[in-house]
Write a protein that holds these residues in place. Structure first.
Motif: not given
Length: 391
Positions: A205-215, A382-391
């Motif tokens: 285990r290590g640091p994981v960017n959850i938003h990259s995983v979900l994307d 990797t650096p943390l980032h988040a996708s833009q919210n979409s509706r």
């Protein structure tokens, strides 16, 4: 000249900050039952702003004949605090059962006023059930090892014999030998899936960017099984990395999204899957064999607007061989529970018609405590980032 006590007494803004820092809902109730004040946790619990709460009577927020109302009367008459455990404050507006522990006490500085603190039992009960899920997943380890040894080896001999017979068989008999091979392959595939439960090797285990995983999971889903389903993303871009194995997290959320897609498959254009991330401080899990409590502040949810999970299956949903699908093996969610448990987290499902939520709570990555050389080799931070919210 002010006294020492007055110097120590917090000014109203400080008192409000302290009250809002508490993770438990706190209400101040006037003699006529009107809510005088409420902290931020109470706003979240009742899903109403503090300004609106202050215009309500407590009896309008809790179920008719709630024990809380009787407790307040008891405290007011006896002038002493009273505790009550596992009281249901759920209402149709809030949805479902809301079991809480009640701590009710008089406010001596303001006669007739009562302080009510609620401690929701949901998280504690979820943690207890999660430990049960882990035990259930481990209970099939011995079975998986036995199947691998006692079934796979004879099956390879059966399949080999069928292939030899196929060479000299008539066209009609070749259909039977092909059936033998196909069924042998199907059983081997099932055994392979169960063997995963017997893998007790430590997870890198290590640091994981959850938003990259979900994307990544969303792209996989939209290119295949969830092509015609609308995705809604509500991400907290300030989240720290999660302490996890990236490949296994992808497996967890791909399984959850696939289940959600199957649940909403019949809704056509109304089908929707929601992915959310949030920081939830105050959630700590006592792990057997360890003195310290593990903090699980990172919350990741997969929600769908499908028909929901049958109520009788909910308590055992993460047990092996429990499934709502006519052709399902019942191992997918059991594997998800095992992976989340191996990461030191918990997973739970809350379901009602048109709103099913799978919630995963995991520890965050701590640079000073968690990072080692094996993590460097296996997981990239990797650096943390988040996708833009979409509706």
């Amino acid at each position: 000249m002010t006294s020492a006590a007055e110097h120590l007494r917090p000014v109203p803004s400080e008192a409000e900050a302290i009250l809002n820092a508490l993770p438990n809902p706190v209400l101040l109730v006037a003699p006529d039952g009107r809510i005088v004040d409420a902290n931020m946790a109470a706003e979240s619990f009742f899903e109403i702003s503090a300004q609106f709460l202050q215009r309500q009577s407590l009896k309008d927020l809790v179920p008719f004949g709630s024990p809380l109302l009787a407790l307040i009367d008891q405290v007011r008459s006896s002038a002493s605090p009273v505790n009550e455990y596992k009281v249901d404050l759920g209402t149709p507006r809030m949805g479902g059962d809301r079991l809480v522990d009640l701590h009710v006490a008089p406010l001596t500085e303001r006669p007739g006023h009562i302080v009510v603190m609620l401690q929701e039992r949901t998280i504690a009960d979820k943690m207890d059930r999660q430990l049960t899920h882990r035990s259930a997943a481990r209970s099939v380890i011995a079975l998986a090892a036995m199947l691998a040894h006692e079934i796979k080896n004879p099956l390879s001999g059966i399949r080999g014999a069928a292939q030899l017979l196929e060479q000299a068989a008539s066209p009609e008999d070749r259909m039977l030998t092909r059936l033998i091979c196909d069924e042998a392959d199907r059983i081997v595939t099932l055994v392979d899936r169960m063997e995963v439960f017997g893998d007790d090797r430590p997870v890198a285990r290590g640091p994981v960017n959850i938003h990259s995983v979900l994307d990544h999971v969303k792209r996989l889903a939209q290119s295949g099984f969830a092509r015609n389903i609308r995705f809604v993303e509500e991400y907290d871009p300030s989240l720290p990395p999660v302490l996890a194995n990236q490949d296994q997290l992808i497996q967890v959320f791909l399984n959850l999204v696939k289940n959600a897609a199957e649940a909403v498959a019949d809704l056509g254009g109304d089908a929707e899957i929601q992915l959310t991330t949030a920081f939830r401080p105050g959630v700590r899990l006592s792990v057997p064999g360890k003195k310290s409590r593990v903090s699980l502040p990172l919350e990741f949810c997969v929600k769908d607007n499908g028909p929901g999970v049958p109520e009788d299956l909910l308590p055992n949903l993460f047990d092996p061989f429990v499934t709502t699908k006519p052709t399902g093996s019942g191992l997918g969610l059991a594997l998800v529970a095992k992976i989340v448990g191996d990461h030191g987290g918990i997973i739970e499902c809350e379901s009602q018609p048109r709103k099913t939520t799978f919630r995963v709570l995991l520890p965050m990555f701590n640079t000073t405590k968690n990072f080692d050389q094996s993590d460097r080799d296996d997981v990239s931070g990797t650096p943390l980032h988040a996708s833009q919210n979409s509706r």
